[in-house]
Design an enzyme around this catalytic site. Structure first.
Site, PDB file in Angstrom:
ATOM      1  CG  ASP A  53      11.542 -15.315  14.422  1.00  0.00           C
ATOM      2  OD1 ASP A  53      11.618 -14.667  13.371  1.00  0.00           O
ATOM      3  OD2 ASP A  53      11.819 -14.836  15.537  1.00  0.00           O
ATOM      4  CG  ASP A  82      10.874 -11.420  10.363  1.00  0.00           C
ATOM      5  OD1 ASP A  82       9.931 -12.195  10.620  1.00  0.00           O
ATOM      6  OD2 ASP A  82      12.002 -11.815  10.048  1.00  0.00           O
ATOM      7  CB  SER A 122      -0.949   0.069   1.205  1.00  0.00           C
ATOM      8  OG  SER A 122      -1.767  -1.056   1.283  1.00  0.00           O
TER       9      SER A 122
END
Length: 797
Positions: free
Chosen positions: A324, A321, A249
């Site tokens: 994991d 992030d 976006s």
């Protein structure tokens, strides 16, 4: 012959009658009166010329009840698809082809987490957001029970079950997954790391590079106070999804010191997979003490994007992030236990049954560790990489879900402080919350719970699950998250690029884009101080990427033209390209096929076809291309299957030769006819549109668009050898607001407001969108009534 003619006429008449009957029983009702249960008072609804409902209620409960009914009337089958993805029940409706999708989402844990969230909500005292949500659900179920169901259910021979709050939690879980890029990236990075080593990884942009662009932070020191008022791969598996993925976006907010009106300007275009219907459903809600014009996700009662008369909220993907992967060491004596520290812990084993339409149920065993579920059996890339169990740790599953509360609070916020407090409630997915208001504040918050990782962990390479220190255990406080409040620049911009360092000086890892879009917007905003929303249309619609022509000229500079005398005219187009992607351009047609072949000849010999396809679908490809191409010592140039060592020049020459011969075969000898429009297919696919002839009924195909991978008007596609590119995603809406006249802002949807094939609003905006046009978002009642027909009155039963 006369009898045959009469029979044919009767048959034709019957066919017309059947079609008219189908239309009548499946068409939404946009005017007149409907009695529905659950209302205290009548609700008045005006549908403007593009089918957006302006809902006038006398209290909150009635208004959200009406919204649920109307949302279902136009988007029920879309709601069905979204909740079935999130609950892992697609195969029950669509058959065995979707079993693997159900297995994947159940193993990942979204349905189970939705159930936990639902149970937690039931334990709480009644809250405004819960009451509004329950009213919305009642409206949806009233339509399911008594409304004109869409055609899709008749074709499938099904009737929808009642909607529930658990379905909403499952939908927000699916939305969170589409923002979680790690599953598409980390197995590939780990493969390269283990098979080829750091030398090969260092030739890619796994982490940000110096030439990339960062979002500057500006922590609060000045806030204006308002006056008191009121395939055998995960990629191929996900291709089967009957709902779009949320991908990226743009958004920017401009302060009054840089606008002609002296008021805040607000822009947002969310990048989401093309689909029919498109993702956002617009609705304007008005009841005493409240007014909000919102863009709603299917099955979600509160706008994720929208505005009142005094504030606006928008979003882009943070791209942080938040997932994991941990490789586990099995107990040699017990395959149902794994090493953790100095002990072996038992897996939690869950057994589920997947209902499959027309077939026997399929059993599913899910193994869970302290890190999370084991993903080997549902992610082929992980299965191929290691025989050890690999568990997924995901922020979304490790904190309480307060998304509905956050959205309700942002919709109902009175000032910037209340929006900031609501943003703090979002733990995942990571969202850039954009803000502007009528008294001059502009802001951006990176909203997410950010885990504090061990120094032992590389966030994109599988970690050692036997070491307890590798498992995240704490969060950074929200006050340290990236943000910018009323910066001296006079604007805030997010375009999925890396935010600058946290207060502690750390760059938080993520899957960020290089910032080319951010830079183009920033350069434009720096160039003047008298912006209007009409001027910003040109910015929002720009299809220029500056980096691509630089890369192409570098390639041309390394090639001896004497080897390509037959195609001498091609070099003019390659050298003179300015990076625009308009449909009459020649250079993009050459550039993208050439880049594909360079990557194919460079990487496929080391990592194989499937991993190459995965790479071409990641952020790394976009972020790495210039760096990759201009690295003369790049180890990927060498073909490991040959005795000699190939060079950069060898790969460029061979790739260009293949590219030009393929384009000649594809488009002919006349290079002036190699126009970009011939390579682009723009189609918005429906969940049933993959089956012929239903594609002709439900899919929305438009004219060729100025497709590109990383300009402001991002219309993304996947590189391939075919040289025909299907636009997979783009702006799911375009919004422009000037707080000098907030009651008349601009927007447009890619297809239309309704998902009902028999609605006049099914694809009435498709041409507007494709041609870069906009329509009004009305808020004043006089404008609404002028643009609407007779109202629809929802009356208590």
């Amino acid at each position: 012959m006369k009898k045959i003619g009469i029979a044919f006429g009767v048959f034709l008449l019957l066919g017309v009658v059947v079609i008219l009957l189908l239309i009548s029983v499946h068409t939404p009702q946009y005017e007149g009166k409907i009695k529905i249960q659950g209302l205290e008072n009548s609700v008045e609804v005006y549908f403007d010329e593009h089918g957006i409902p302006h809902i006038y209620g006398q209290n909150e409960k009635d208004t959200y009840h009406a919204l649920g009914y109307l949302h279902a009337q136009d988007r029920l089958f879309q709601m069905e698809m979204m909740r079935r993805v999130g609950t892992g029940t697609l195969a029950e409706l669509l058959g065995e082809e979707l079993v693997d999708i159900d297995r994947f989402f159940r193993t990942l844990g979204i349905p189970a987490y939705a159930s936990i969230t639902t149970a937690q909500l039931q334990e709480e005292y009644s809250t405004p957001w819960r009451e509004a949500t329950e009213a919305y659900i009642s409206g949806v179920n009233e339509f399911i029970e008594n409304g004109n169901l869409p055609l899709e259910y008749r074709l499938l021979g099904q009737k929808p079950r009642a909607f529930s709050i658990n379905d909403i939690h499952a939908i927000t879980g699916y939305m969170s997954f589409t923002f979680a890029v790690a599953l598409k990236t980390d197995p590939l990075v780990t493969l390269i790391h283990r098979k080829l080593g750091d030398n090969y990884l260092n030739a890619l942009s796994v982490e940000m590079l110096p030439e990339h662009h960062f979002i500057p932070n500006h922590y609060p020191d000045s806030i204006k106070t308002p006056l008191k008022t009121t395939k055998p791969s995960l990629i191929s598996l996900l291709d089967k999804l009957p709902v779009p993925e949320l991908e990226g976006s743009n958004s920017w907010v401009v302060s009054g010191k840089k606008s002609k009106s002296g008021q805040v300007l607000f822009a947002n275009d969310t990048h989401i997979g093309f689909s029919s219907p498109s993702v956002w459903y617009e609705a304007h809600l008005i009841y005493p003490g409240f007014e909000f014009y919102g863009n709603h996700l299917a099955g979600v009662p509160f706008g994720l994007v929208g505005h009142s008369r005094h504030h606006s909220i928008g979003l882009t993907m943070f791209e942080n992030d938040d997932q994991d992967f941990f490789e586990l060491e099995l107990d040699p004596q017990n395959p149902n236990a794994y090493k953790y520290g100095e002990e072996y812990l038992p897996f939690e084993i869950l057994n589920e049954s997947i209902t499959v339409k027309g077939q026997e149920p399929v059993n599913l065993e899910i193994k869970k560790s302290i890190h999370g579920p084991v993903m080997n059996g549902v992610v082929p890339e992980i299965e191929a990489l290691t025989s050890n169990p690999v568990a997924s740790w995901w922020v979304y599953l490790n904190e309480k879900n307060r998304a509905l509360e956050a959205l309700y609070r942002m919709n109902h916020a009175k000032d910037i402080h209340e929006v900031a407090q609501a943003a703090e409630l979002i733990h995942a997915p990571g969202l850039n919350i954009m803000y502007g208001d009528s008294i001059g504040n502009i802001a951006w918050w990176a909203a997410a719970k950010l885990p504090i990782r061990s120094e032992k962990v590389h966030s994109k390479i599988f970690a050692d699950g036997s070491d307890p220190e590798t498992l995240p255990s704490q969060w950074y406080p929200f006050t340290e998250n990236p943000m910018s409040i009323n910066p001296v620049s006079g604007y805030v911009i997010t375009a999925n690029n890396q935010p600058d360092t946290l207060i502690n000086g750390k760059l938080f890892p993520g899957y960020y884009y290089p910032g080319e879009r951010w830079k183009r917007v920033a350069d434009a905003l720096e160039s003047r101080n008298d912006w209007t929303i009409n001027d910003l249309k040109d910015v929002q619609l720009e299809t220029v990427n500056e980096r691509s022509p630089e890369t192409l000229r570098y390639i041309v500079g390394q090639i001896d033209r004497r080897d390509f005398e037959e195609f001498d005219a091609v070099f003019k187009y390659m050298e003179n390209w300015k990076g625009d992607h308009q449909v009459n351009e020649i250079a993009p047609t050459i550039y993208y096929k050439l880049i594909y072949h360079i990557y194919r000849l460079s990487m496929e010999d080391e990592i194989g076809e499937a991993a190459l396809e995965a790479y071409l679908n990641t952020f790394m490809m976009i972020r790495s291309t210039s760096f990759f191409i201009q690295n003369e010592e790049n180890p990927w140039w060498d073909d490991v299957n040959t005795l000699e060592k190939e060079s950069q020049g060898d790969i460029f020459k061979k790739s260009l030769a293949i590219t030009l011969q393929e384009l000649k075969a594809q488009f002919g000898d006349d290079i002036t006819k190699w126009r970009w429009e011939k390579s682009i297919i723009a189609e918005h696919p429906h969940p049933l549109g993959s089956k012929k002839p239903l594609d002709k009924i439900f899919n929305v195909k438009t004219q060729a668009t100025p497709a590109n991978e990383e300009s402001i008007n991002k219309l993304a596609f996947n590189l391939n050898g075919e040289g025909i590119y299907r636009v997979r995603s783009g702006p799911a809406m375009r919004i422009l607001i000037d707080f000098a006249d907030v009651a008349r802002s601009y927007s447009v949807l890619p297809t239309g407001q309704s998902g009902n094939r028999f609605s006049p609003y099914y694809k009435d905006q498709a041409d507007l969108f494709a041609n870069g046009k906009y329509r009004w978002q009305y808020m004043d009642r006089n404008d609404i009534i002028k643009s609407a027909g007779e109202p629809l009155i929802l009356k208590p039963e």
